[in-house]
Design a protein around this motif. Structure first.
Motif, PDB file in Angstrom:
ATOM      1  N   LYS A 201     -35.916   0.835 -28.562  1.00 46.12           N
ATOM      2  CA  LYS A 201     -35.279   0.093 -27.470  1.00 46.12           C
ATOM      3  C   LYS A 201     -36.006  -1.204 -27.142  1.00 46.12           C
ATOM      4  O   LYS A 201     -35.388  -2.194 -26.765  1.00 46.12           O
ATOM      5  CB  LYS A 201     -35.191   0.970 -26.219  1.00 46.12           C
ATOM      6  CG  LYS A 201     -33.963   1.864 -26.250  1.00 46.12           C
ATOM      7  CD  LYS A 201     -33.759   2.565 -24.951  1.00 46.12           C
ATOM      8  CE  LYS A 201     -32.481   3.401 -25.031  1.00 46.12           C
ATOM      9  NZ  LYS A 201     -32.402   4.361 -23.956  1.00 46.12           N
ATOM     10  N   ALA A 202     -37.338  -1.200 -27.251  1.00 47.49           N
ATOM     11  CA  ALA A 202     -38.112  -2.387 -26.865  1.00 47.49           C
ATOM     12  C   ALA A 202     -37.726  -3.575 -27.745  1.00 47.49           C
ATOM     13  O   ALA A 202     -37.634  -3.452 -28.969  1.00 47.49           O
ATOM     14  CB  ALA A 202     -39.595  -2.100 -27.004  1.00 47.49           C
ATOM     15  N   LYS A 203     -37.485  -4.693 -27.066  1.00 44.75           N
ATOM     16  CA  LYS A 203     -36.992  -5.890 -27.760  1.00 44.75           C
ATOM     17  C   LYS A 203     -37.955  -6.360 -28.861  1.00 44.75           C
ATOM     18  O   LYS A 203     -37.532  -6.718 -29.958  1.00 44.75           O
ATOM     19  CB  LYS A 203     -36.818  -6.993 -26.709  1.00 44.75           C
ATOM     20  CG  LYS A 203     -35.893  -8.099 -27.126  1.00 44.75           C
ATOM     21  CD  LYS A 203     -35.822  -9.142 -26.011  1.00 44.75           C
ATOM     22  CE  LYS A 203     -35.296 -10.453 -26.522  1.00 44.75           C
ATOM     23  NZ  LYS A 203     -35.444 -11.534 -25.563  1.00 44.75           N
ATOM     24  N   SER A 204     -39.271  -6.310 -28.538  1.00 47.28           N
ATOM     25  CA  SER A 204     -40.231  -6.819 -29.518  1.00 47.28           C
ATOM     26  C   SER A 204     -40.293  -5.919 -30.750  1.00 47.28           C
ATOM     27  O   SER A 204     -40.374  -6.402 -31.880  1.00 47.28           O
ATOM     28  CB  SER A 204     -41.605  -6.952 -28.879  1.00 47.28           C
ATOM     29  OG  SER A 204     -41.960  -5.750 -28.280  1.00 47.28           O
ATOM     30  N   LEU A 205     -40.245  -4.584 -30.526  1.00 48.76           N
ATOM     31  CA  LEU A 205     -40.282  -3.654 -31.668  1.00 48.76           C
ATOM     32  C   LEU A 205     -39.041  -3.837 -32.531  1.00 48.76           C
ATOM     33  O   LEU A 205     -39.102  -3.843 -33.760  1.00 48.76           O
ATOM     34  CB  LEU A 205     -40.357  -2.210 -31.175  1.00 48.76           C
ATOM     35  CG  LEU A 205     -41.709  -1.739 -30.636  1.00 48.76           C
ATOM     36  CD1 LEU A 205     -41.630  -0.286 -30.203  1.00 48.76           C
ATOM     37  CD2 LEU A 205     -42.797  -1.885 -31.698  1.00 48.76           C
ATOM     38  N   LYS A 206     -37.909  -3.994 -31.842  1.00 49.84           N
ATOM     39  CA  LYS A 206     -36.648  -4.227 -32.548  1.00 49.84           C
ATOM     40  C   LYS A 206     -36.759  -5.497 -33.405  1.00 49.84           C
ATOM     41  O   LYS A 206     -36.349  -5.521 -34.560  1.00 49.84           O
ATOM     42  CB  LYS A 206     -35.556  -4.440 -31.491  1.00 49.84           C
ATOM     43  CG  LYS A 206     -34.235  -3.784 -31.823  1.00 49.84           C
ATOM     44  CD  LYS A 206     -33.259  -4.143 -30.727  1.00 49.84           C
ATOM     45  CE  LYS A 206     -32.648  -2.969 -30.055  1.00 49.84           C
ATOM     46  NZ  LYS A 206     -31.646  -2.259 -30.773  1.00 49.84           N
ATOM     47  N   GLY A 207     -37.356  -6.536 -32.815  1.00 48.49           N
ATOM     48  CA  GLY A 207     -37.535  -7.811 -33.526  1.00 48.49           C
ATOM     49  C   GLY A 207     -38.385  -7.629 -34.770  1.00 48.49           C
ATOM     50  O   GLY A 207     -38.027  -8.097 -35.851  1.00 48.49           O
ATOM     51  N   ILE A 208     -39.517  -6.889 -34.613  1.00 50.29           N
ATOM     52  CA  ILE A 208     -40.392  -6.639 -35.773  1.00 50.29           C
ATOM     53  C   ILE A 208     -39.622  -5.846 -36.836  1.00 50.29           C
ATOM     54  O   ILE A 208     -39.721  -6.107 -38.032  1.00 50.29           O
ATOM     55  CB  ILE A 208     -41.681  -5.886 -35.331  1.00 50.29           C
ATOM     56  CG1 ILE A 208     -42.511  -6.793 -34.416  1.00 50.29           C
ATOM     57  CG2 ILE A 208     -42.510  -5.448 -36.536  1.00 50.29           C
ATOM     58  CD1 ILE A 208     -43.650  -6.095 -33.712  1.00 50.29           C
ATOM     59  N   GLY A 209     -38.824  -4.878 -36.355  1.00 53.33           N
ATOM     60  CA  GLY A 209     -38.005  -4.070 -37.267  1.00 53.33           C
ATOM     61  C   GLY A 209     -37.076  -4.944 -38.097  1.00 53.33           C
ATOM     62  O   GLY A 209     -36.994  -4.797 -39.325  1.00 53.33           O
ATOM     63  N   TYR A 210     -36.393  -5.874 -37.424  1.00 50.28           N
ATOM     64  CA  TYR A 210     -35.470  -6.764 -38.149  1.00 50.28           C
ATOM     65  C   TYR A 210     -36.224  -7.636 -39.155  1.00 50.28           C
ATOM     66  O   TYR A 210     -35.750  -7.883 -40.261  1.00 50.28           O
ATOM     67  CB  TYR A 210     -34.711  -7.658 -37.159  1.00 50.28           C
ATOM     68  CG  TYR A 210     -33.461  -6.997 -36.599  1.00 50.28           C
ATOM     69  CD1 TYR A 210     -32.379  -6.726 -37.423  1.00 50.28           C
ATOM     70  CD2 TYR A 210     -33.370  -6.655 -35.253  1.00 50.28           C
ATOM     71  CE1 TYR A 210     -31.233  -6.122 -36.927  1.00 50.28           C
ATOM     72  CE2 TYR A 210     -32.223  -6.049 -34.742  1.00 50.28           C
ATOM     73  CZ  TYR A 210     -31.161  -5.786 -35.581  1.00 50.28           C
ATOM     74  OH  TYR A 210     -30.034  -5.194 -35.093  1.00 50.28           O
ATOM     75  N   ILE A 211     -37.418  -8.099 -38.754  1.00 51.32           N
ATOM     76  CA  ILE A 211     -38.193  -8.952 -39.672  1.00 51.32           C
ATOM     77  C   ILE A 211     -38.605  -8.155 -40.916  1.00 51.32           C
ATOM     78  O   ILE A 211     -38.432  -8.612 -42.047  1.00 51.32           O
ATOM     79  CB  ILE A 211     -39.431  -9.546 -38.957  1.00 51.32           C
ATOM     80  CG1 ILE A 211     -38.977 -10.559 -37.897  1.00 51.32           C
ATOM     81  CG2 ILE A 211     -40.377 -10.226 -39.952  1.00 51.32           C
ATOM     82  CD1 ILE A 211     -40.064 -11.026 -36.964  1.00 51.32           C
ATOM     83  N   LEU A 212     -39.122  -6.930 -40.682  1.00 52.95           N
ATOM     84  CA  LEU A 212     -39.537  -6.092 -41.816  1.00 52.95           C
ATOM     85  C   LEU A 212     -38.358  -5.763 -42.726  1.00 52.95           C
ATOM     86  O   LEU A 212     -38.436  -5.906 -43.944  1.00 52.95           O
ATOM     87  CB  LEU A 212     -40.166  -4.792 -41.304  1.00 52.95           C
ATOM     88  CG  LEU A 212     -41.639  -4.851 -40.920  1.00 52.95           C
ATOM     89  CD1 LEU A 212     -42.083  -3.500 -40.387  1.00 52.95           C
ATOM     90  CD2 LEU A 212     -42.499  -5.238 -42.124  1.00 52.95           C
ATOM     91  N   ALA A 213     -37.249  -5.343 -42.101  1.00 52.09           N
ATOM     92  CA  ALA A 213     -36.065  -4.999 -42.897  1.00 52.09           C
ATOM     93  C   ALA A 213     -35.560  -6.237 -43.633  1.00 52.09           C
ATOM     94  O   ALA A 213     -35.167  -6.154 -44.804  1.00 52.09           O
ATOM     95  CB  ALA A 213     -34.974  -4.432 -41.994  1.00 52.09           C
ATOM     96  N   GLY A 214     -35.605  -7.375 -42.958  1.00 57.09           N
ATOM     97  CA  GLY A 214     -35.166  -8.631 -43.584  1.00 57.09           C
ATOM     98  C   GLY A 214     -35.983  -8.941 -44.815  1.00 57.09           C
ATOM     99  O   GLY A 214     -35.438  -9.231 -45.885  1.00 57.09           O
TER     100      GLY A 214
END
Lengths: 609, 81
Positions: free
Chosen positions: A148-161
């Motif tokens: 849920k946390a915006k920053s974790l989500k952001g890191i997730g998208y970067i890693l997946a990207g």
């Protein structure tokens, strides 16, 4: 539109046919798709961090051209996406946070930044089993995306990207290797100047279709690494990719404001001129690439790394070539692409029709820029309201913002005939106000709760401005009638009212133009105290005038109503200034605690010197 | 437990409300410093000879600044306690 309708089905049909006849082509196309999806995911991840930090860095690191270029380079190298950097830059220019010169600097830097992609691919992606890195990145990335946390989500998208980017490269590489066994694309190679032009065209087309020069260059490198294209043709494709990317930027800027269009224009001119120069001196560039490659120890047959050298040299050369002309380019773009202004005829003067300056689709990309654009537009609305109120009370705006004594400001009238406030309102307020409200409604759908609360206050500030203008219209009629009346008392009262409003406008103007927080708070308190002190109903002036029959009943009614309107104008402008002009983060935290209460105002009014 | 209560208890346990408090304290302290400087400036102006209107204006400013200083000091004291 028609072209679009035909283009998409045609591409789909060609791709389907290609998949049917060649499973290897399917693998290459899947690789490109996964790579592009990786870029989209990566952009999404970086956008999650664009709420504050990025804006602060951007504003601080773009005040000089070399800083903007370095910023563009570093950010693009990290994000691996010049299109995201372009979108952010257009968004910031659109919101008025940076100027066109800084924007062009960022774009120049971003062009060099994209070369890091070619180096990564040529030096790392083609040499190691890159898919081995992709898998854990995808797994960790997807797990974090579900947080849920915006920053974790952001890191997730970067890693997946990044995972998808690597996986895409892997499939492209494998696809070309397998493809080589069945079809030899290198047999289609064309030599000489004709080949150069044909492959530049192919590069443009591929980039327009994929909407990414980065993907095109990676694809070129993958094909080059297995010998499916010749080195010379790969160079031409790289130049084509650089022209193609500007077409994407130009299409993207169509929804942007004039600054976005200017930036896209600069991008287009830069890339096309650089490409033309590169074509003209192609042999010399290839020679320099050979010298550099020899110098850094790249083998003469290592065409992928040499392509990376070419890509870097070509772009650095372009930037160096353009740096001395950035100011000229800005002047050219500003004189070629101008704001459209229309003019309406007023009763005695011509009044320009004004529209929103900072609100456009490109700004909506990021909540922080949407907010900044709305605040700037509100300040624009304030400037127009200031002008209307000044002219409504028949004083010159230039005198208000000067240090001229108030008595003299009031004596020097703006016009002998009353200005048409309705016309002013329709041409310079109504449209902008409507656009702000409409834009704010669109912007809030992507905003956090606390930002929506701030946005609500800004909307209220806009409403205050509009109502202050309307109140001026109500006052104007009697101001005209009584400020030259033969009755000395009523004349004095109306001119005092004009003087008080002039003082209010001057104070608000100082608040709008100063950075000193203590001055802002001091002046806001002062305005509140004056509004209360000069209220003729509260201070007994009106009672005195009536009791001593100094004014008629009709005059008394008018004066009472108009002083109430004047009080409202004062209150609304003060409330607006508190919301719009206190913008330092320190003051925002404490402004509510420090605001002057009614009790404080009474204390000061009743205090003796 | 309601969502708001949950958020505030998480804030409390992570000490986030403390960080809010300390940033407010910091802002107040810096603002107070500016106000005190302003007060000094006004006082030194009042000691000089000047026309009546300017003196009247500065006296009013002094009253306003004094009220703000009092307010800021009171809030700071509350936060520190």
């Amino acid at each position: 539109m028609i072209l679009r309708k035909i283009l998409l089905p045609s591409i789909l049909v060609i791709l389907a046919y290609g998949f049917w006849i060649s499973p290897d082509f399917k693998e290459i196309a899947a690789g490109v798709s996964i790579f592009l999806f990786g870029m989209v995911t990566l952009e999404e991840g970086f956008k999650a961090f664009s709420g504050g930090t990025l804006e602060k860095i951007l504003q601080k690191s773009t005040d000089k051209l070399y800083k903007s270029i370095s910023f563009g380079f570093v950010v693009t190298a990290i994000m691996q996406s010049s299109s995201l950097v372009s979108v952010l830059t257009i968004s910031f220019i659109g919101a008025g946070l940076i100027g066109l010169t800084q924007g062009i600097g960022i774009i120049l830097g971003a062009n060099i930044g994209t070369t890091t992609g070619a180096w990564l691919m040529a030096g790392f992606g083609l040499k190691v089993k890159i898919s081995a890195y992709a898998m854990p990145m995808l797994v960790f990335g997807v797990i974090l995306i579900f947080q849920k946390a915006k920053s974790l989500k952001g890191i997730g998208y970067i890693l997946a990207g990044l995972g998808f980017l690597f996986l895409g490269i892997h499939y492209m590489k494998d696809g070309f290797e397998a493809f080589k066994a069945s079809v030899d694309l290198a047999s289609f190679a064309v030599d000489g100047f004709k080949g150069l032009l044909i492959f530049i065209g192919v590069g443009i087309l591929a980039t327009v279709v994929m909407q990414s020069s980065h993907a095109t260059i990676v694809l070129i490198l993958a094909a080059l690494s297995v010998g499916q294209i010749t080195y010379e043709n790969a160079l031409a494709l790289t130049i084509g990719a650089n022209i193609g990317t500007t077409i994407t930027a130009v299409i993207g800027s169509l929804s942007s404001n004039i600054d976005g269009k200017r930036l896209a224009g600069a991008h287009f001119i830069f890339n096309v001129v650089t490409a033309v120069v590169a074509i003209a001196i192609m042999d010399q560039i290839i020679h320099v690439v050979d010298i550099i490659s020899d110098f850094v120890g790249i083998a003469s047959d290592n065409h992928t790394l040499k392509l990376a050298v070419f890509d870097t040299l070509f772009k650095v050369m372009g930037v160096l070539m353009f740096i001395p002309f950035v100011d000229k380019l800005v002047n050219f773009l500003e004189s070629t692409l101008k704001f459209k202004k229309s003019t309406a005829k007023g009763s005695s003067r011509e009044i320009d029709t004004d529209s929103a300056k900072y609100l456009n689709e490109s700004v909506l990309e990021i909540p922080a820029t949407s907010m900044a654009a709305i605040v700037r537009e509100t300040k624009h609305l304030y400037e127009n309201s200031f002008e209307i109120i000044a002219h409504g009370i028949n004083v010159k705006r230039s005198n208000i913002v000067s240090s001229m004594p108030f008595e003299e400001v009031v004596k020097e009238s703006y016009s002998n005939t009353p200005v048409d406030i309705d016309l002013f309102y329709n041409n310079r307020i109504k449209g902008i106000y409507g656009e702000i409200i409409d834009f704010a409604t669109k912007a809030q759908s992507d905003m956090a709760h606390e930002d929506i609360a701030i946005l609500y206050k800004i909307k209220v500030a806009n409403r205050d401005l509009v109502e202050a203008v309307k109140d001026t219209k109500y006052i104007q009629k009697n101001l005209v009638k009584y400020s030259n009346s033969t009755n000395k008392q009523i004349r004095k009262q109306y001119n005092t009212m004009r003087m008080d409003l002039t003082e209010l406008l001057r104070t608000i103007n100082i608040i709008a133009t100063t950075d000193e927080e203590d001055v802002i708070i001091l002046l806001l308190s002062k305005v509140k105290i004056h509004a209360k002190r000069y209220d003729i109903v509260a201070n007994g002036t009106l009672d005195n005038l009536i009791r001593n029959s100094l004014i008629t009943n009709e005059m008394a009614t008018s004066l009472m109503n108009d002083s109430s309107y004047a009080f409202d104008i004062s209150k609304k402008l003060t409330d607006m200034a508190e919301i719009i002009f206190i913008d330092s983060s320190d003051m925002r935290i404490i402004k509510e605690d420090m605001a002057m209460s009614d009790e404080d105002i009474e204390t000061i009014i009743n205090q003796k010197d | 437990m309601g969502i708001n209560k949950f958020i505030s208890s998480v804030e409390e346990s992570l000490g986030l409300d403390e960080s809010k408090k300390s940033s407010k304290q910091k802002s107040l302290k810096s603002f107070l410093k500016k106000l005190k400087k302003r007060k000094e400036k006004i006082n030194s102006f009042l000691k000089q000879k000047s026309d009546e209107n300017a003196l009247k204006e500065k006296k009013e400013e002094l009253k306003i600044v004094s009220i703000h200083i009092k307010k800021a000091e009171k809030i700071l004291a509350e936060l520190e306690n």
